[in-house]
Design an enzyme around this catalytic site. Structure first.
Site, mmCIF file in Angstrom:
data_model
loop_
_atom_site.group_PDB
_atom_site.id
_atom_site.type_symbol
_atom_site.label_atom_id
_atom_site.label_comp_id
_atom_site.label_asym_id
_atom_site.label_seq_id
_atom_site.Cartn_x
_atom_site.Cartn_y
_atom_site.Cartn_z
ATOM 1 N N HIS A 50 0.834 -1.206 0.000
ATOM 2 C CA HIS A 50 0.000 0.000 0.000
ATOM 3 C C HIS A 50 0.870 1.259 0.000
ATOM 4 C CE1 HIS A 50 -2.924 -2.825 2.056
ATOM 5 N NE2 HIS A 50 -3.663 -2.337 1.078
ATOM 6 N N GLY A 160 -3.084 -1.410 -6.958
ATOM 7 C CA GLY A 160 -2.007 -2.381 -7.102
ATOM 8 C C GLY A 160 -2.275 -3.387 -8.222
ATOM 9 N N MET A 197 2.582 -9.465 -1.182
ATOM 10 C CA MET A 197 2.052 -8.815 0.027
ATOM 11 C C MET A 197 0.541 -8.681 -0.066
ATOM 12 S SD MET A 197 4.681 -5.910 1.254
ATOM 13 C CE MET A 197 6.375 -6.366 1.614
#
Ligand code: PAF
Length: 296
Positions: A50, A160, A197
């Site tokens: 993030h 993302g 992640m």
């Protein structure tokens, strides 16, 4: 209401808003000053992936706005809404240190007041892949993101590439509706051992965390075959599949798709993406690798 939270740059603070009206007043003022607004919508439980989105927004805008909102509309009835990881204090300090200027943390009632009944759906790109197992999911994502865009008025919004189908769906929505926002995809960020992640990685037991590495290992194998000249989709899928099978994992999907529009591809010609979703224990993980893309 809003409050100020210390932020890493001397003399600056991150403002935190939980109301739509006060956030709009603040942002419209900045808009009138001609400042470029970058936006990173999130569901919190922030990790370095993030924070890389914040850095991308920072590089493209004068004001960086982030939101933390666990959006009930994108969770199915049997999914993990109630236990989705939440860490607002941690999120605030990470965002302030990353140089975020404005944080929006609305309640569910603030985002969806009584009587709220509008839904937005991207019909084609939302089907298949994650859309097959989570039929209402992308409708929830597009509805909340359009609502957030209409509050924030971002010039640029960053998502993302880890959630590759989500990124494609949101790009399609922005294109189809002619939204004045540039949707940017930021590269997937991995743990040092290769695991993509994700806020959901905290659910993994130590044993499952080890088995989960087969996803990134498999994609790396496929990438190596591609680099060695392999273009047959089935061979690339098999290379990834072999790693999953070795640790007894069965993919929910493992597919080669066009990197632009997510149409199925039998051959890796032009930019393609190999996408995988897999349950490891009770945790559903996503990963992907993009091949044949001309880097800018
Ligand atoms: O990717 C996410 O965290 C969410 O789907 C998003 C884009 C913030 C919408 O709730």
């Amino acid at each position: 209401m809003w409050e100020a939270v210390g932020n890493s740059s001397p003399g600056t603070t991150m403002l935190v808003f939980d109301r739509v009206t006060t956030l709009k007043q603040h942002l419209r003022k900045l808009e009138r000053q001609g400042l470029r607004i970058g936006f990173v919508p999130t569901m919190g439980a922030l990790h370095d992936g993030h924070l890389s989105l914040i850095a991308q927004a920072r590089a493209r805008a004068e004001v960086v706005v982030a939101s933390v909102f666990v959006n009930p509309k994108q969770f199915g009835p049997t999914e993990d809404l109630a236990r989705y990881p939440r860490d607002l204090e941690g999120d605030r300090s990470k965002l302030a240190s990353a140089g975020c200027d404005v944080l929006f943390v609305p309640s569910v009632e603030e985002m969806y007041p009584p009587g709220f009944q509008t839904e937005v759906e991207v019909t084609q790109a939302s089907q298949g892949l994650c859309g097959a197992a989570r039929p209402q999911h992308f409708k929830g994502v597009t509805t909340v993101v359009l609502r957030l865009f209409s509050i924030v008025h971002p010039h640029v919004a960053v998502f993302g590439e880890k959630d590759y189908q989500q990124l494609t769906v949101l790009r399609t929505m922005a294109r189809d509706l002619g939204l004045d926002v540039e949707v940017i995809g930021a590269p997937l960020v991995r743990e040092p051992d290769g695991l993509a992640m994700s806020s959901r990685n905290v659910y993994l037991s130590p044993e499952d965390r080890q088995r989960a590495l087969a996803l990134s290992r498999g994609l790396r194998q496929a990438e190596a075959r591609f680099a060695a000249g392999e273009r047959r989709g089935a061979a690339l899928v098999d290379a990834a599949q072999a790693e999953l099978s070795q640790v007894g994992l069965t993919a929910e999907y493992l597919e080669l798709r066009d990197a632009e529009n997510l149409e199925p591809r039998a051959e890796a010609r032009g930019p393609v993406v190999l996408l995988v979703a897999c349950r490891v224990g009770a945790t559903r993980l996503l990963d992907n690798v993009i091949m044949g893309r001309v880097s800018s």
